[in-house]
Design an enzyme around this catalytic site. Sequence first.
Site, PDB file in Angstrom:
ATOM      1  N   ASP A 121       0.849  -1.193   0.000  1.00  0.00           N
ATOM      2  CA  ASP A 121       0.000   0.000   0.000  1.00  0.00           C
ATOM      3  C   ASP A 121       0.885   1.244   0.000  1.00  0.00           C
ATOM      4  OD1 ASP A 121      -2.329  -1.474   0.137  1.00  0.00           O
ATOM      5  OD2 ASP A 121      -2.712  -1.070   2.253  1.00  0.00           O
ATOM      6  N   ARG A 133      -1.332  -1.088  -8.348  1.00  0.00           N
ATOM      7  CA  ARG A 133      -2.696  -0.661  -8.041  1.00  0.00           C
ATOM      8  C   ARG A 133      -2.687   0.857  -8.219  1.00  0.00           C
ATOM      9  NH1 ARG A 133      -3.943  -1.221  -2.160  1.00  0.00           N
ATOM     10  NH2 ARG A 133      -4.305  -3.412  -2.611  1.00  0.00           N
TER      11      ARG A 133
HETATM   12  P1  FDA Z   1     -14.483   9.041  -4.502  1.00  0.00           P
HETATM   13  O1  FDA Z   1     -13.898   9.280  -3.170  1.00  0.00           O
HETATM   14  O2  FDA Z   1     -14.840  10.203  -5.345  1.00  0.00           O
HETATM   15  O3  FDA Z   1     -15.715   8.072  -4.320  1.00  0.00           O
HETATM   16  C1  FDA Z   1     -16.581   7.759  -5.394  1.00  0.00           C
HETATM   17  C2  FDA Z   1     -17.921   7.389  -4.802  1.00  0.00           C
HETATM   18  O4  FDA Z   1     -17.775   6.191  -4.028  1.00  0.00           O
HETATM   19  C3  FDA Z   1     -18.455   8.412  -3.786  1.00  0.00           C
HETATM   20  O5  FDA Z   1     -19.189   9.417  -4.411  1.00  0.00           O
HETATM   21  C4  FDA Z   1     -19.303   7.546  -2.903  1.00  0.00           C
HETATM   22  O6  FDA Z   1     -20.542   7.300  -3.532  1.00  0.00           O
HETATM   23  C5  FDA Z   1     -18.540   6.271  -2.837  1.00  0.00           C
HETATM   24  N1  FDA Z   1     -17.649   6.190  -1.668  1.00  0.00           N
HETATM   25  C6  FDA Z   1     -16.312   6.394  -1.646  1.00  0.00           C
HETATM   26  N2  FDA Z   1     -15.819   6.168  -0.429  1.00  0.00           N
HETATM   27  C7  FDA Z   1     -16.868   5.828   0.345  1.00  0.00           C
HETATM   28  C8  FDA Z   1     -17.010   5.468   1.710  1.00  0.00           C
HETATM   29  N3  FDA Z   1     -15.953   5.410   2.528  1.00  0.00           N
HETATM   30  N4  FDA Z   1     -18.243   5.148   2.179  1.00  0.00           N
HETATM   31  C9  FDA Z   1     -19.308   5.198   1.361  1.00  0.00           C
HETATM   32  N5  FDA Z   1     -19.249   5.526   0.056  1.00  0.00           N
HETATM   33  C10 FDA Z   1     -18.042   5.847  -0.448  1.00  0.00           C
HETATM   34  N6  FDA Z   1      -5.346   5.142  -0.940  1.00  0.00           N
HETATM   35  C11 FDA Z   1      -4.031   5.381  -0.653  1.00  0.00           C
HETATM   36  O7  FDA Z   1      -3.666   6.540  -0.460  1.00  0.00           O
HETATM   37  N7  FDA Z   1      -3.163   4.327  -0.564  1.00  0.00           N
HETATM   38  C12 FDA Z   1      -3.532   3.046  -0.794  1.00  0.00           C
HETATM   39  O8  FDA Z   1      -2.695   2.130  -0.725  1.00  0.00           O
HETATM   40  C13 FDA Z   1      -4.896   2.786  -1.112  1.00  0.00           C
HETATM   41  N8  FDA Z   1      -5.348   1.519  -1.316  1.00  0.00           N
HETATM   42  C14 FDA Z   1      -6.631   1.349  -1.802  1.00  0.00           C
HETATM   43  C15 FDA Z   1      -7.055   0.062  -2.171  1.00  0.00           C
HETATM   44  C16 FDA Z   1      -8.293  -0.106  -2.759  1.00  0.00           C
HETATM   45  C17 FDA Z   1      -8.720  -1.469  -3.192  1.00  0.00           C
HETATM   46  C18 FDA Z   1      -9.160   1.021  -2.952  1.00  0.00           C
HETATM   47  C19 FDA Z   1     -10.481   0.873  -3.626  1.00  0.00           C
HETATM   48  C20 FDA Z   1      -8.759   2.254  -2.523  1.00  0.00           C
HETATM   49  C21 FDA Z   1      -7.515   2.434  -1.934  1.00  0.00           C
HETATM   50  N9  FDA Z   1      -7.101   3.678  -1.495  1.00  0.00           N
HETATM   51  C22 FDA Z   1      -5.783   3.880  -1.166  1.00  0.00           C
HETATM   52  C23 FDA Z   1      -8.089   4.770  -1.285  1.00  0.00           C
HETATM   53  C24 FDA Z   1      -8.204   5.658  -2.501  1.00  0.00           C
HETATM   54  O9  FDA Z   1      -7.042   6.419  -2.660  1.00  0.00           O
HETATM   55  C25 FDA Z   1      -9.399   6.602  -2.375  1.00  0.00           C
HETATM   56  O10 FDA Z   1      -9.209   7.409  -1.266  1.00  0.00           O
HETATM   57  C26 FDA Z   1     -10.724   5.885  -2.246  1.00  0.00           C
HETATM   58  O11 FDA Z   1     -10.804   4.796  -3.093  1.00  0.00           O
HETATM   59  C27 FDA Z   1     -11.887   6.854  -2.630  1.00  0.00           C
HETATM   60  O12 FDA Z   1     -11.706   7.305  -3.934  1.00  0.00           O
HETATM   61  P2  FDA Z   1     -12.653   6.887  -5.158  1.00  0.00           P
HETATM   62  O13 FDA Z   1     -11.768   6.713  -6.358  1.00  0.00           O
HETATM   63  O14 FDA Z   1     -13.465   5.729  -4.804  1.00  0.00           O
HETATM   64  O15 FDA Z   1     -13.492   8.184  -5.440  1.00  0.00           O
END
Ligand code: FDA
Length: 303
Positions: free
Chosen positions: A125, A176
């Site tokens: 990560d 990732r």
């Molecule tokens: P965004 O935050 O815009 O979310 C899109 C939509 O998803 C939102 O509008 C909402 O509907 C829904 N949503 C998102 N989060 C939610 C929540 N907590 N509860 C409810 N609904 C929610 N980051 C990092 O810095 N280092 C890392 O190693 C990782 N590892 C990682 C692994 C995996 C498998 C994932 C999916 C994510 C990570 N992340 C991470 C976190 C990543 O950087 C990011 O902060 C989150 O995925 C949220 O970003 P989205 O791209 O989902 O978009």
Amino acid sequence: MSIFNKLIVATIPAVPRPVVRYFASRYIAGDRLEDAVRVVKQLNAQKVLATVDVLGEDIYRSEEAAAARDNILELLNSISRERLDANISIKLTQLGLKLDKEFCLENVRAILRLAKVLSNFVRIDMEDSSCTDDTIWVYRQIRKEFSNSGIVLQAKLRRTEDDAISMMRDGMNGFRLCKGIYIEPERIAYTDHGQINQNFQRVLEVMFKQKAYVGIATHDDVLVDAACKLIDKYKLQKNEYEFQMLLGVRPELCTKLHRDGHRVRIYVPFGKHWYQYSIRRFKENPQIAGYVFKALFSRNQLN
Ligand code: FDA
């Protein structure tokens, strides 16, 4: 996040831990290894893959790092014994990155050694920008010995495209890609939602062009649609990429992606150190205000 939600998030430290734990439970498999095994079995029964994370970060004593390493080794053995379709994700600050990066590297080596014997895969990560250089350094050392390893890159950071290109030039091709959760200064990071999304798409295309295997880690419909277009453009087979999502976040999107034939992997965290991870998830949850209000009203029930 709206100003109202920001204000609400600021009040979370005042919310009693049992209440936070109650609302965090959707994001975490549980406290024990058996909880993670149970959740992964449920996902695997639906043909969804998992990556399991022993919760914990930012330790400052070598004994804690050694204990974390041993818990991760136990996790790898369980995945093998239970025949789970799961790999693992690790955080380097849990393994001593901030104490001594050579010591951390030794802990990671021990994990990779066992993972190799068990034919498993380890994803590193990415934490906040104070760790980026050292995390990439550890990964570069590890990758010389173990091909069963990958790293996370954050679209939010301005350096990410260069990092990806430099690593791919050196033969590293397991990434990732996520937006990045940590708040970073504008000097080094895009802070605007649109710019982060643009960079996500740009870096993803750079990776696809070089035939890297990418875990597309997002719950954002815009990015999922953009990724699908790139997958079509580069005529990728279903086994040449995967979507990755967090446990408890948009399960309906997971079902849809899986139904459309994409490989989907869910990040399954478990363990006693659930607080920091849960707070990060709360901050991203658009319904956070409602949750906290609910929490405050149901306080007595939960205490
Ligand atoms: P965004 O935050 O815009 O979310 C899109 C939509 O998803 C939102 O509008 C909402 O509907 C829904 N949503 C998102 N989060 C939610 C929540 N907590 N509860 C409810 N609904 C929610 N980051 C990092 O810095 N280092 C890392 O190693 C990782 N590892 C990682 C692994 C995996 C498998 C994932 C999916 C994510 C990570 N992340 C991470 C976190 C990543 O950087 C990011 O902060 C989150 O995925 C949220 O970003 P989205 O791209 O989902 O978009």
